[in-house]
Motif scaffolding. Structure first.
Motif, PDB file in Angstrom:
ATOM      1  N   GLN A 420     -58.298  72.132  -4.897  1.00 21.99           N
ATOM      2  CA  GLN A 420     -58.259  72.615  -6.532  1.00 21.99           C
ATOM      3  C   GLN A 420     -56.863  73.463  -7.062  1.00 21.99           C
ATOM      4  N   ASP A 421     -56.657  74.257  -6.355  1.00 27.61           N
ATOM      5  CA  ASP A 421     -55.492  75.314  -6.938  1.00 27.61           C
ATOM      6  C   ASP A 421     -54.316  74.928  -6.362  1.00 27.61           C
ATOM      7  N   ALA A 422     -53.801  73.871  -6.762  1.00 29.49           N
ATOM      8  CA  ALA A 422     -52.541  72.926  -6.460  1.00 29.49           C
ATOM      9  C   ALA A 422     -51.324  73.946  -6.680  1.00 29.49           C
ATOM     10  N   TYR A 423     -50.684  74.051  -5.775  1.00 31.80           N
ATOM     11  CA  TYR A 423     -49.395  75.055  -5.884  1.00 31.80           C
ATOM     12  C   TYR A 423     -48.066  74.501  -5.960  1.00 31.80           C
ATOM     13  N   LEU A 424     -47.472  74.849  -6.890  1.00 35.00           N
ATOM     14  CA  LEU A 424     -46.097  73.834  -6.826  1.00 35.00           C
ATOM     15  C   LEU A 424     -44.857  75.087  -6.759  1.00 35.00           C
ATOM     16  N   PHE A 425     -43.826  74.597  -5.976  1.00 30.57           N
ATOM     17  CA  PHE A 425     -42.738  75.583  -5.913  1.00 30.57           C
ATOM     18  C   PHE A 425     -41.941  75.624  -7.142  1.00 30.57           C
ATOM     19  N   ASP A 426     -41.088  77.087  -7.371  1.00 31.98           N
ATOM     20  CA  ASP A 426     -40.268  77.110  -8.318  1.00 31.98           C
ATOM     21  C   ASP A 426     -38.953  76.256  -8.072  1.00 31.98           C
ATOM     22  N   GLY A 427     -39.226  74.979  -8.425  1.00 27.40           N
ATOM     23  CA  GLY A 427     -38.046  73.941  -8.159  1.00 27.40           C
ATOM     24  C   GLY A 427     -38.184  72.729  -9.196  1.00 27.40           C
ATOM     25  N   THR A 428     -37.555  71.853  -8.985  1.00 25.96           N
ATOM     26  CA  THR A 428     -37.594  70.687 -10.084  1.00 25.96           C
ATOM     27  C   THR A 428     -39.015  69.701  -9.752  1.00 25.96           C
ATOM     28  N   LEU A 429     -39.523  69.016 -10.585  1.00 29.01           N
ATOM     29  CA  LEU A 429     -40.322  68.128 -10.370  1.00 29.01           C
ATOM     30  C   LEU A 429     -40.364  67.270  -9.271  1.00 29.01           C
ATOM     31  N   TRP A 430     -38.976  66.632  -9.005  1.00 31.50           N
ATOM     32  CA  TRP A 430     -38.820  65.903  -8.009  1.00 31.50           C
ATOM     33  C   TRP A 430     -38.862  66.474  -6.491  1.00 31.50           C
ATOM     34  N   SER A 431     -38.212  67.796  -6.836  1.00 34.86           N
ATOM     35  CA  SER A 431     -38.366  68.518  -5.263  1.00 34.86           C
ATOM     36  C   SER A 431     -39.827  68.785  -4.754  1.00 34.86           C
ATOM     37  N   ASN A 432     -40.565  68.848  -5.919  1.00 37.95           N
ATOM     38  CA  ASN A 432     -41.911  69.198  -5.394  1.00 37.95           C
ATOM     39  C   ASN A 432     -42.571  68.301  -4.779  1.00 37.95           C
ATOM     40  N   ILE A 433     -42.264  67.147  -5.131  1.00 36.63           N
ATOM     41  CA  ILE A 433     -42.836  65.927  -4.385  1.00 36.63           C
ATOM     42  C   ILE A 433     -42.046  65.226  -3.258  1.00 36.63           C
ATOM     43  N   ALA A 434     -40.876  65.733  -3.132  1.00 34.21           N
ATOM     44  CA  ALA A 434     -39.926  65.393  -1.930  1.00 34.21           C
ATOM     45  C   ALA A 434     -40.615  66.243  -0.810  1.00 34.21           C
ATOM     46  N   VAL A 469     -40.502  73.500 -12.823  1.00 31.86           N
ATOM     47  CA  VAL A 469     -41.935  73.288 -13.073  1.00 31.86           C
ATOM     48  C   VAL A 469     -42.331  74.976 -13.203  1.00 31.86           C
ATOM     49  N   GLY A 470     -41.393  75.851 -12.659  1.00 36.92           N
ATOM     50  CA  GLY A 470     -41.836  77.316 -12.722  1.00 36.92           C
ATOM     51  C   GLY A 470     -42.420  77.676 -11.457  1.00 36.92           C
ATOM     52  N   GLU A 471     -42.600  79.185 -11.381  1.00 36.36           N
ATOM     53  CA  GLU A 471     -43.289  79.486 -10.245  1.00 36.36           C
ATOM     54  C   GLU A 471     -44.847  79.148 -10.376  1.00 36.36           C
ATOM     55  N   GLY A 472     -45.566  78.427  -9.261  1.00 38.98           N
ATOM     56  CA  GLY A 472     -46.750  78.017  -9.244  1.00 38.98           C
ATOM     57  C   GLY A 472     -46.814  76.951  -9.783  1.00 38.98           C
ATOM     58  N   GLY A 473     -45.934  76.321 -10.608  1.00 31.58           N
ATOM     59  CA  GLY A 473     -46.097  75.105 -11.416  1.00 31.58           C
ATOM     60  C   GLY A 473     -46.673  75.324 -12.792  1.00 31.58           C
ATOM     61  N   ARG A 474     -46.417  76.733 -13.400  1.00 32.20           N
ATOM     62  CA  ARG A 474     -46.968  77.097 -14.594  1.00 32.20           C
ATOM     63  C   ARG A 474     -46.363  76.366 -15.773  1.00 32.20           C
ATOM     64  N   ALA A 475     -45.446  75.341 -15.726  1.00 34.88           N
ATOM     65  CA  ALA A 475     -44.969  74.728 -16.806  1.00 34.88           C
ATOM     66  C   ALA A 475     -45.696  73.503 -16.766  1.00 34.88           C
ATOM     67  N   LEU A 476     -46.452  73.069 -16.041  1.00 36.71           N
ATOM     68  CA  LEU A 476     -47.277  72.017 -15.849  1.00 36.71           C
ATOM     69  C   LEU A 476     -48.601  72.347 -16.327  1.00 36.71           C
ATOM     70  N   SER A 477     -49.444  71.285 -16.994  1.00 36.20           N
ATOM     71  CA  SER A 477     -51.041  71.650 -16.842  1.00 36.20           C
ATOM     72  C   SER A 477     -51.824  71.472 -15.609  1.00 36.20           C
ATOM     73  N   GLY A 478     -52.916  71.916 -15.559  1.00 32.92           N
ATOM     74  CA  GLY A 478     -53.495  71.579 -14.112  1.00 32.92           C
ATOM     75  C   GLY A 478     -53.656  70.404 -13.814  1.00 32.92           C
ATOM     76  N   GLY A 479     -54.055  69.252 -14.604  1.00 32.19           N
ATOM     77  CA  GLY A 479     -53.911  68.028 -14.148  1.00 32.19           C
ATOM     78  C   GLY A 479     -52.807  67.470 -13.729  1.00 32.19           C
ATOM     79  N   GLU A 480     -51.722  67.807 -14.459  1.00 30.25           N
ATOM     80  CA  GLU A 480     -50.341  67.391 -13.975  1.00 30.25           C
ATOM     81  C   GLU A 480     -50.063  68.080 -12.565  1.00 30.25           C
ATOM     82  N   VAL A 484     -48.825  65.900  -8.999  1.00 30.52           N
ATOM     83  CA  VAL A 484     -47.818  65.929  -8.066  1.00 30.52           C
ATOM     84  C   VAL A 484     -48.286  66.302  -6.682  1.00 30.52           C
ATOM     85  N   SER A 485     -49.590  67.254  -6.575  1.00 30.64           N
ATOM     86  CA  SER A 485     -50.033  67.459  -5.285  1.00 30.64           C
ATOM     87  C   SER A 485     -50.678  66.009  -4.545  1.00 30.64           C
TER      88      SER A 485
END
Length: 585
Positions: A420-434, A469-480, A484-485
């Protein structure tokens, strides 16, 4: 009671990549103290020679001035060298401790991070780590140097006049004892206020995180738990302040008391004719310098004691025991399968088990939905499969081998986890998928992104795939973030996917993309999903129903479990009822 020097030196040595640096630095500091002590001791015969204009110990005043000059130059050089060596040791500590903490953190099971440790680790490896480095840069060296100087002064006093040597010898252990008492009071004061300060910090974080709920209920200005913790912290801090003030007063009074006692003793001996006036004056000067040296020792000891909590925190991390794992990967006889055999698990500190006697087989390529009331152990079951923890009883096997017999790298290579708590790294949208499979081609990344609905997200962002996407992916919504996850999981192409679907809080668009991604995953992988949607539950190959005590109540498909009644039937009925809810006009 342990002296700060003996305890802390042993700790610091364990945290250096080259412990010999610290031994060498302390040896040079001792040498600096030896020279300083000899220079101070030389004042006694020098002053006596100056006053009498006679040779003392074979040297006249000119000779003693030359000795003092040589010792002064040597003291400057050796002190400079000692400072350089201590700074070298401090820099080695800062380099080494980051590596040691990083290596230790990387070895811990994922369940270790469920504790409130992220903030503590962040502080520990930043500002607080610099404070710990000050132990080497500014504290241990002066403590070793001044301690040696004090010892030399006492020995010189014995040589000059045994009675004066006896006076200093008696004063030194009294001073050490009072110093130990002072540090004990400081430690006790810290122990009194630290628990309440930790509780207050937790309440402040809770107050900040639950502002929505507080404002909606009209309690944003009077959060009772925060007020109670502030009051408790204030009382504890006041009590601790008295204790710590007592320690500082005791230390200061001891230093001044020893000064007065030494001056009175020297004056009395001079008046009684036991000691010549000039040597008595020289001894008073030496005694003042001796007590100043003792004062520096006290300050260093107090400073070391104030850093002890930092070393305690470092020790807690460095001594944390990871789950045991083999040196070699296991042989996987059934890739994509999951088997739980009589598994039970209880969280540390809990009186009630989270799971009891769970036996379950998930064949490769099947989709299993786990359902049950809140607290029934659904997420715990998924975490045991990923070896966040080791089961207290029974066996958890992935790919045909027990998870305890697999290396962490081998186990993680078989799993993709989407919680549920999908975490994204403080990088680009592309790098977070890669990051799901770094060696993947651009075409594969785009395909995974398209399947999870991330392409549509990139199209709406100003910088497209290069948007941060910001630290933790804060620039995106929870669904977004969840899209990515899921794209990561699709790209990784792991044979097993653990998915906490959690679509109940998503809007229609995000939910549609998540559902599509899940359908893509089940075509190529074994999927274990903590189900929240009717469609997911019905379409699963197998449904596992847990009861509120963490036991396996039933296993089967939708029709079988519905016909059997019980927890699953009640769960299904509630789901159907909730899907019919509408907000009235």
């Amino acid at each position: 009671m342990t002296l700060p020097l003996t305890d802390i030196v042993a700790r610091m040595r364990r945290m250096l990549s080259q412990p010999s640096r610290l031994r060498g630095a302390l040896a040079v500091s001792v040498g600096a103290g030896l020279i300083e002590g000899l220079a101070l001791a030389a004042l006694l015969p020098a002053i006596s020679s100056l006053a009498s204009d006679d040779a003392v110990w074979g040297l006249r005043i000119g000779g003693w001035v030359a000795v003092l000059a040589v010792l002064s130059v040597a003291s400057f050089a050796v002190n400079y060298f000692a400072a350089r060596r201590m700074y070298d040791a401090a820099l080695d500590f800062l380099r080494s401790i980051h590596r040691l903490v990083g290596d230790q953190v990387a070895k811990q099971p994922l369940g270790w991070f469920a504790r409130p440790i992220s903030g503590a680790l962040s502080r520990l490896v930043s500002t607080e780590l610099m404070m710990a480095g000050e132990i080497l840069a500014h504290m241990l060296g002066p403590l070793a140097s001044r301690g040696t100087a004090a010892a030399v002064i006492v020995i010189a006093a014995w040589v000059w006049n045994p009675l004066l040597g006896l006076v200093l010898t008696v004063a030194a252990p009294v001073f050490v004892g009072i110093t130990l008492g002072s540090t004990a009071l400081l430690r006790r004061g810290r122990e009194m206020h630290e628990p309440s300060e930790i509780a207050l910090a937790d309440s402040i974080v809770e107050f900040a995180q639950c502002q929505g709920a507080l404002r909606s209920t009209g309690h944003s200005a009077d959060f009772a738990p925060l007020a109670a913790d502030m009051e408790a912290a204030s009382k504890a801090k006041k009590s601790a302040l008295w204790m710590e003030t007592g320690g500082l007063l005791l230390s200061g009074a001891a230093t001044q008391g020893i000064v007065v006692a030494l001056i009175v003793t020297a004056g009395s001996l001079a008046v009684d004719g036991v000691l010549e006036p000039i040597p008595a004056v020289a001894f008073i000067g030496l005694a003042l310098r001796f007590t100043l040296t003792l004062s520096v020792i006290t300050d260093s000891a107090m400073a070391l004691e104030s850093r002890r909590p930092l070393l305690d925190q470092l020790d807690e991390v460095l001594t944390a025991r990871p789950l045991p794992e083999p040196n070699e990967p296991a042989v996987l006889g059934a890739p994509g399968s999951i088997v739980l055999d009589n598994v039970g698990f209880t969280y540390e500190g809990s009186a009630e088990p989270a799971l009891q006697n769970i036996s379950l087989t998930v064949p490769p390529g099947k989709m299993v939905a786990i359902v049950g009331p809140s607290g029934s152990g659904k997420t715990t079951l998924a975490k045991l499969i990923a070896r966040f923890y080791d089961a207290d009883q029974g066996t958890v096997a992935v790919g045909g081998a027990s998870v305890a017999e697999q290396t962490t790298e081998q186990l993680m290579s078989q799993l993709s986890m989407v919680f549920q708590d999908a975490y994204l790294f403080d990088g680009t949208l592309w790098s977070n998928i890669a990051v799901g499979r770094p060696e993947a081609s651009d075409a594969e990344i785009l395909e995974a992104a398209e399947s999870a609905g991330v392409t549509e997200v990139a199209g709406r962002l100003s910088d497209g795939w290069d948007t941060g996407v910001g630290e933790g992916g804060r620039a995106l919504s929870g669904g977004e973030r969840q899209r990515v996850s899921l794209a990561r999981a699709l790209l990784k192409q792991a044979p097993i996917v653990l998915l906490d679907e959690a679509t109940s809080a998503l809007d229609v668009e995000n939910e549609a993309h998540v559902v599509h991604a899940v359908e893509q995953l089940r075509r190529t992988a074994t999927v274990v999903v903590i189900a929240h949607r009717l469609d997911t539950v019905v379409s699963a190959d197998t449904i596992v129903s847990l009861d509120e005590s963490g036991r396996l109540e039933a296993v089967g498909d939708h029709d079988e479990l519905l016909a059997a009644g019980g927890t699953y039937a009640s769960f299904w009925q509630r789901l159907r009822s909730s899907q019919g809810w509408r907000v009235a006009d």
